[in-house]
Design a protein around this motif. Structure first.
Motif, mmCIF file in Angstrom:
data_model
loop_
_atom_site.group_PDB
_atom_site.id
_atom_site.type_symbol
_atom_site.label_atom_id
_atom_site.label_comp_id
_atom_site.label_asym_id
_atom_site.label_seq_id
_atom_site.Cartn_x
_atom_site.Cartn_y
_atom_site.Cartn_z
ATOM 1 N N LYS A 343 85.126 47.996 66.173
ATOM 2 C CA LYS A 343 86.377 48.785 66.222
ATOM 3 C C LYS A 343 86.738 46.924 65.721
ATOM 4 C CE LYS A 343 88.171 46.978 70.308
ATOM 5 N NZ LYS A 343 88.324 47.914 71.744
ATOM 6 N N GLY A 344 87.778 47.251 64.708
ATOM 7 C CA GLY A 344 88.377 46.063 63.959
ATOM 8 C C GLY A 344 89.585 47.119 63.754
ATOM 9 N N TYR A 345 91.132 46.616 64.906
ATOM 10 C CA TYR A 345 92.885 46.517 64.912
ATOM 11 C C TYR A 345 93.111 45.210 64.113
ATOM 12 C CZ TYR A 345 92.223 50.678 67.375
ATOM 13 O OH TYR A 345 91.262 51.713 67.528
ATOM 14 N N THR A 346 92.087 43.673 64.200
ATOM 15 C CA THR A 346 92.922 43.316 63.229
ATOM 16 C C THR A 346 91.764 42.013 62.296
ATOM 17 O OG1 THR A 346 92.547 41.752 65.134
ATOM 18 C CG2 THR A 346 94.466 42.495 65.358
ATOM 19 N N TRP A 347 92.583 41.528 62.268
ATOM 20 C CA TRP A 347 91.690 40.549 60.870
ATOM 21 C C TRP A 347 90.597 39.630 62.483
ATOM 22 C CZ3 TRP A 347 90.474 42.512 56.845
ATOM 23 C CH2 TRP A 347 91.380 42.948 55.989
ATOM 24 N N GLU A 348 91.024 39.101 63.257
ATOM 25 C CA GLU A 348 90.111 38.922 63.814
ATOM 26 C C GLU A 348 89.235 39.111 64.647
ATOM 27 O OE1 GLU A 348 91.135 36.072 68.189
ATOM 28 O OE2 GLU A 348 92.451 37.025 67.283
ATOM 29 N N GLU A 349 89.673 40.595 65.506
ATOM 30 C CA GLU A 349 88.812 41.349 65.929
ATOM 31 C C GLU A 349 87.840 41.478 64.876
ATOM 32 O OE1 GLU A 349 89.644 45.166 68.764
ATOM 33 O OE2 GLU A 349 90.382 45.157 67.212
ATOM 34 N N ALA A 350 88.223 41.979 63.870
ATOM 35 C CA ALA A 350 87.054 42.800 62.946
ATOM 36 C C ALA A 350 85.863 41.567 62.454
ATOM 37 C CB ALA A 350 87.634 43.074 61.678
ATOM 38 N N ASN A 351 86.180 40.649 62.464
ATOM 39 C CA ASN A 351 85.957 39.150 62.081
ATOM 40 C C ASN A 351 85.039 38.733 61.488
ATOM 41 O OD1 ASN A 351 84.596 36.539 63.592
ATOM 42 N ND2 ASN A 351 83.182 37.477 64.616
ATOM 43 N N ILE A 352 85.430 39.076 59.782
ATOM 44 C CA ILE A 352 84.560 39.145 58.349
ATOM 45 C C ILE A 352 85.282 37.976 58.073
ATOM 46 C CG2 ILE A 352 84.145 41.021 58.883
ATOM 47 C CD1 ILE A 352 86.259 42.055 56.994
ATOM 48 N N GLY A 353 85.471 36.723 58.690
ATOM 49 C CA GLY A 353 85.931 35.717 57.928
ATOM 50 C C GLY A 353 87.594 35.846 56.658
ATOM 51 N N VAL A 354 88.504 36.622 57.206
ATOM 52 C CA VAL A 354 89.683 37.096 56.764
ATOM 53 C C VAL A 354 90.507 36.314 57.901
ATOM 54 C CG1 VAL A 354 91.396 38.702 56.068
ATOM 55 C CG2 VAL A 354 89.498 38.667 55.521
#
Length: 415
Positions: A343-354
């Motif tokens: 899951k990716g509710y935030t950029w931090e949680e998505a953890n894809i470099g943004v």
């Protein structure tokens, strides 16, 4: 229990608007005007604007002034103007949000460009591919772009962290099939503008997210619409308008896609399916053991549920099927499956470099507004955008489907 509390708290903050930061100095604000007192406007621009320090809503205009005044009072918009033209010409407006019926988009977007106003244009951008070429490739947009004017077709789902995470899990070169379903219950009456051909209506227009998703995943255009079955409105309603469609596509290299959408589903179907996008990859060799004469293959399937409004709730399921086989002869040695959910509710949680701060309750529209403002201000964004060629390709795909179905392509009122 912790997850449930987090979910309920996120919904509460979405409903109340969450944190609203202080506004930047007046000379740094982007002042929005809204054309029409549309129901989507609070979700799509008013709430996101309240959460953005560099955006304010200054004006609204509607064909019915009384309706505009009521809308302005409810949403604390200071200026009500007498006409769309007056709003576009106002020196109190820098950017215009256009949530009008599809068939009016072309006329008023062109007027905005002529007057040097930035344009946030609801999807679908226009009625057909020819109109899209006129809008996004015409002299008006070229002249406006040279002056720094920005125009964006509002495919809001593309700007959220969860969608970026989903794309990061795909191997575009090895995708063989994409399936997108949007099953909605009957939320709109039969006489809604969505089913008015004279306003460029139809389910394939309104639920054009299906085509947008497929094109975003493949990163290319379809070669052919191989089938398109539709269910249309019944007399005395406009039979040229579909309320349900099911379409298949062929993409380069033999890849395929299926898109399905309906405004006549049931709540049970809607809640059960949760707007799924499923991407299937071909099996590829990921490891070779020369000593044993074996190779390991992986076949990946990735499904995202609730891609359109992922901030409410979403889940990304990754299913990897592994097979070890002999290099000579292909005899299978062993097979297993690994499943994972993300899951990716935030950029931090998505953890894809943004590396950007955000909140779990932000609407997809807030991320979209961020990108729009960044583009106007000349700042580097997250990389998400919908450019003119993308919007032209989108209308081309819709036209292909309507032609295959036997229904006429859509036309704007000013064409």
């Amino acid at each position: 229990m912790t997850s449930l509390i987090s979910l309920l708290n996120r919904w509460r903050l979405m409903a109340t608007g969450g944190h609203q930061p202080p506004k930047a100095p007046a000379n740094q604000l982007i002042r929005f005007g809204i054309l029409g007192a549309a129901n989507i406007a609070p979700l799509a621009i008013i709430t996101p604007a309240a959460q953005h320090p560099e955006v304010t809503i200054t004006a609204v205009a509607a064909r019915d002034r009384a309706k505009a005044e009521k809308f302005a009072k409810k949403h604390k918009i200071p200026i009500v103007l007498n006409s769309y033209q007056e709003l576009i010409e106002s020196d109190q407006v820098d950017a215009v949000y256009i949530p009008l019926p599809n068939g009016l988009h072309l006329e008023w977007a062109l007027e905005c460009l002529k007057k040097g106003k930035h344009v946030l244009l609801e999807k679908p951008s226009v009625g057909n591919e020819e109109e899209a070429r006129r809008l996004f490739g015409g002299e008006e947009v070229k002249a406006a772009a040279e002056k720094g004017v920005v125009m964006l077709e509002a495919f809001h789902y593309r700007f959220q962290p969860a969608w970026a995470l989903f794309l990061s899990l795909l191997d575009r070169t090895n995708i063989v099939d994409v399936n997108v379903n949007i099953i909605l219950p009957q939320l709109f009456p039969d006489n809604d503008i969505r089913f008015d051909y004279n306003l460029a209506g139809g389910a394939m227009m309104d639920l054009t997210y299906t085509n947008s998703v497929v094109r975003a995943i493949y990163g290319t255009e379809p070669e052919e619409c191989t089938s398109c079955e539709v269910q249309t409105m019944k007399p005395p309603l406009d039979e040229r308008c579909d309320h349900t469609f099911s379409t298949t596509w062929r993409f380069p290299g033999g890849a395929t896609a299926t898109t399905m959408g309906t405004h006549r589903g049931s709540w049970i179907e809607h809640l059960k399916t949760n707007l799924p996008v499923t991407v299937t990859h071909r099996a590829v060799v990921i490891e070779t053991n020369e000593e044993k004469g074996e190779e390991t293959l992986r076949k990946r399937k990735v499904t995202m549920r609730n891609f359109m409004m992922a901030m409410i709730w979403h889940r990304i399921d990754i299913e990897d099927e592994f097979v070890v086989r002999k290099k000579e002869g292909g005899e299978e040695v062993r097979r297993w499956t690994v499943k994972e959910s993300r899951k990716g509710y935030t950029w931090e949680e998505a953890n894809i470099g943004v590396d950007r701060k955000c909140e779990t309750y932000w609407l997809t529209y807030k991320y979209q507004l961020d990108a729009f403002v960044d583009r106007i201000k000349g700042r580097e964004g997250t990389g998400a955008w919908v450019d003119g060629e993308d919007s032209i390709g989108q209308m081309r795909m819709i036209d292909m489907a309507y032609r295959k179905s036997g229904l006429p392509t859509r036309v704007s009122k000013t064409s």
